[in-house]
Design a protein around this motif. Structure first.
Motif, PDB file in Angstrom:
ATOM      1  N   ALA A 176      45.926  34.279  28.084  1.00  0.00           N
ATOM      2  CA  ALA A 176      47.146  33.706  28.666  1.00  0.00           C
ATOM      3  C   ALA A 176      47.519  32.370  28.035  1.00  0.00           C
ATOM      4  O   ALA A 176      48.496  31.743  28.453  1.00  0.00           O
ATOM      5  CB  ALA A 176      46.958  33.537  30.173  1.00  0.00           C
ATOM      6  N   GLY A 177      46.721  31.935  27.049  1.00  0.00           N
ATOM      7  CA  GLY A 177      47.025  30.689  26.364  1.00  0.00           C
ATOM      8  C   GLY A 177      46.597  29.446  27.120  1.00  0.00           C
ATOM      9  O   GLY A 177      47.038  28.331  26.797  1.00  0.00           O
ATOM     10  N   ARG A 178      45.711  29.621  28.117  1.00  0.00           N
ATOM     11  CA  ARG A 178      45.268  28.468  28.916  1.00  0.00           C
ATOM     12  C   ARG A 178      43.988  27.834  28.385  1.00  0.00           C
ATOM     13  O   ARG A 178      43.542  26.813  28.904  1.00  0.00           O
ATOM     14  CB  ARG A 178      45.068  28.888  30.377  1.00  0.00           C
ATOM     15  CG  ARG A 178      46.360  29.232  31.108  1.00  0.00           C
ATOM     16  CD  ARG A 178      46.131  29.380  32.594  1.00  0.00           C
ATOM     17  NE  ARG A 178      45.257  30.491  32.897  1.00  0.00           N
ATOM     18  CZ  ARG A 178      45.684  31.729  33.171  1.00  0.00           C
ATOM     19  NH1 ARG A 178      46.987  31.999  33.153  1.00  0.00           N
ATOM     20  NH2 ARG A 178      44.836  32.694  33.463  1.00  0.00           N
ATOM     21  N   GLY A 179      43.360  28.422  27.392  1.00  0.00           N
ATOM     22  CA  GLY A 179      42.125  27.877  26.846  1.00  0.00           C
ATOM     23  C   GLY A 179      41.044  27.780  27.904  1.00  0.00           C
ATOM     24  O   GLY A 179      40.786  28.734  28.646  1.00  0.00           O
ATOM     25  N   GLU A 200      36.121  30.653  38.940  1.00  0.00           N
ATOM     26  CA  GLU A 200      36.768  29.477  39.518  1.00  0.00           C
ATOM     27  C   GLU A 200      36.453  29.354  41.000  1.00  0.00           C
ATOM     28  O   GLU A 200      36.154  28.265  41.489  1.00  0.00           O
ATOM     29  CB  GLU A 200      38.283  29.547  39.313  1.00  0.00           C
ATOM     30  CG  GLU A 200      39.016  28.332  39.853  1.00  0.00           C
ATOM     31  CD  GLU A 200      40.454  28.241  39.399  1.00  0.00           C
ATOM     32  OE1 GLU A 200      41.196  27.403  39.957  1.00  0.00           O
ATOM     33  OE2 GLU A 200      40.842  28.981  38.481  1.00  0.00           O
ATOM     34  N   ALA A 201      36.479  30.471  41.716  1.00  0.00           N
ATOM     35  CA  ALA A 201      36.171  30.435  43.146  1.00  0.00           C
ATOM     36  C   ALA A 201      34.732  29.994  43.390  1.00  0.00           C
ATOM     37  O   ALA A 201      34.454  29.233  44.330  1.00  0.00           O
ATOM     38  CB  ALA A 201      36.403  31.813  43.764  1.00  0.00           C
ATOM     39  N   ASP A 220      31.806  32.649  33.869  1.00  0.00           N
ATOM     40  CA  ASP A 220      32.227  34.046  33.882  1.00  0.00           C
ATOM     41  C   ASP A 220      33.148  34.283  32.688  1.00  0.00           C
ATOM     42  O   ASP A 220      34.285  33.801  32.650  1.00  0.00           O
ATOM     43  CB  ASP A 220      32.959  34.347  35.193  1.00  0.00           C
ATOM     44  CG  ASP A 220      33.279  35.824  35.350  1.00  0.00           C
ATOM     45  OD1 ASP A 220      34.086  36.329  34.547  1.00  0.00           O
ATOM     46  OD2 ASP A 220      32.729  36.459  36.261  1.00  0.00           O
ATOM     47  N   LEU A 221      32.664  35.031  31.701  1.00  0.00           N
ATOM     48  CA  LEU A 221      33.409  35.191  30.454  1.00  0.00           C
ATOM     49  C   LEU A 221      34.602  36.143  30.602  1.00  0.00           C
ATOM     50  O   LEU A 221      35.554  36.064  29.809  1.00  0.00           O
ATOM     51  CB  LEU A 221      32.482  35.664  29.340  1.00  0.00           C
ATOM     52  CG  LEU A 221      31.447  34.633  28.879  1.00  0.00           C
ATOM     53  CD1 LEU A 221      30.633  35.173  27.721  1.00  0.00           C
ATOM     54  CD2 LEU A 221      32.127  33.320  28.487  1.00  0.00           C
ATOM     55  N   ARG A 222      34.580  37.024  31.594  1.00  0.00           N
ATOM     56  CA  ARG A 222      35.760  37.864  31.818  1.00  0.00           C
ATOM     57  C   ARG A 222      36.936  37.001  32.266  1.00  0.00           C
ATOM     58  O   ARG A 222      38.051  37.145  31.766  1.00  0.00           O
ATOM     59  CB  ARG A 222      35.448  38.938  32.859  1.00  0.00           C
ATOM     60  CG  ARG A 222      34.482  40.013  32.379  1.00  0.00           C
ATOM     61  CD  ARG A 222      34.284  41.092  33.422  1.00  0.00           C
ATOM     62  NE  ARG A 222      33.406  42.143  32.945  1.00  0.00           N
ATOM     63  CZ  ARG A 222      32.080  42.093  33.027  1.00  0.00           C
ATOM     64  NH1 ARG A 222      31.485  41.029  33.557  1.00  0.00           N
ATOM     65  NH2 ARG A 222      31.343  43.090  32.577  1.00  0.00           N
ATOM     66  N   GLU A 223      36.684  36.113  33.189  1.00  0.00           N
ATOM     67  CA  GLU A 223      37.736  35.200  33.636  1.00  0.00           C
ATOM     68  C   GLU A 223      38.172  34.283  32.496  1.00  0.00           C
ATOM     69  O   GLU A 223      39.361  34.013  32.314  1.00  0.00           O
ATOM     70  CB  GLU A 223      37.234  34.375  34.824  1.00  0.00           C
ATOM     71  CG  GLU A 223      38.281  33.482  35.451  1.00  0.00           C
ATOM     72  CD  GLU A 223      37.750  32.749  36.667  1.00  0.00           C
ATOM     73  OE1 GLU A 223      37.893  33.256  37.795  1.00  0.00           O
ATOM     74  OE2 GLU A 223      37.170  31.647  36.480  1.00  0.00           O
TER      75      GLU A 223
END
Length: 265
Positions: A79-82, A33-34, A69-72
């Motif tokens: 966390a259910g954020r998709g 995201e950053a 980034d697949l870890r993120e």
């Protein structure tokens, strides 16, 4: 020369060329995201800077970008954020900023360009690739479809049948294959990729910037409109370009048998 670093993206200017570098080499320049926020800011900065007349987009280390980034991403899933709305918040604005930028953008592909990384490459106007570069759509490998404009750009470059194959099977392409398919403009030795892209950008930066913007506009318009509409859009753009200082000066230089000097206005 100016240099402003906003981790994990570097932004540098040299003359009329801005170089934007994805700078997470330890993570193959995967897009966190950053990183996406910094990349969008850098692209918009280059678009708004009147002193910048061409842009180079590249990556540091062994990769252009390994894509999301697949870890993120895995953390968001847990966390259910998709997808966490990242396409609309990040990728779509970045692609629109690159394609809509009123100046040429050159991708310098130093290594692998995968998933959204490949999408970013294809959003650029011209592509210089290292002979060691590779490309893969990758999305289907993790149960997703294309994003970041790949469904639009890829089939316009290679046709629907080939695009379907590349997206569904997601097999990697070598730089030489990408050149044959028309995905890249030039393939050069790995040590020459950034210098070659920079030289190309300098050539473009000394050219008729307003005309280059019109060329980008005309091509995008024609890709989704019929011939009469494309003809009218060309006429509108030519009317505007005929009023530019660059056109008047170049016409006078031609009549005098001199080389024109373009000021980008």
């Amino acid at each position: 020369m100016s240099d402003a670093t906003t981790e994990p993206v570097r932004y540098e200017t040299d003359g009329g060329v801005a170089t934007i570098t994805l700078d997470r080499p330890e993570g193959m320049n995967a897009l966190t995201e950053a990183t996406k926020e910094a990349l969008r800011a850098a692209v918009e900065r280059a678009a708004d800077d009147a002193a910048v007349r061409a842009v180079v987009l590249t990556g540091s280390g062994r990769a252009f970008s390994a894509g999301q980034d697949l870890r993120e991403h895995a953390d968001n899933l847990a966390a259910g954020r998709g997808l966490d709305n990242t396409l609309r918040r990040h990728y779509n604005p970045i692609v629109e900023a690159i394609t809509g930028m009123p100046k040429p953008v050159v991708a310098a592909v130093n290594g692998m360009a995968v998933g959204a990384g490949m999408s970013l490459v294809l959003a650029c106007d011209l592509v210089v690739a290292s002979e060691r570069a590779s490309f893969a759509t990758a999305f289907s490998k993790i149960g997703l479809g294309p994003d970041s404009g790949l469904s639009w750009t890829l089939q316009r470059l290679v046709g629907r049948a080939r695009a379907t194959e590349l997206i569904m099977l997601a097999e990697p392409l070598r730089a030489s294959d990408a050149l044959t398919l028309g995905l890249v403009n030039r393939v050069v030795p790995s040590e020459e990729v950034l210098p070659a892209a920079a030289e190309l950008a300098r050539t473009l930066a000394s050219g008729p910037t307003v005309a280059f913007a019109a060329i980008k506009t005309a091509l995008v318009h024609a890709a989704s409109h019929d011939l009469p509409s494309a003809l009218e859009r060309e006429a509108e753009l030519q009317d505007a370009l005929a009023e530019t200082a660059d056109h008047r000066n170049a016409t006078e230089a031609f009549l005098k048998k001199e080389q024109p000097t373009f000021e980008g206005r």
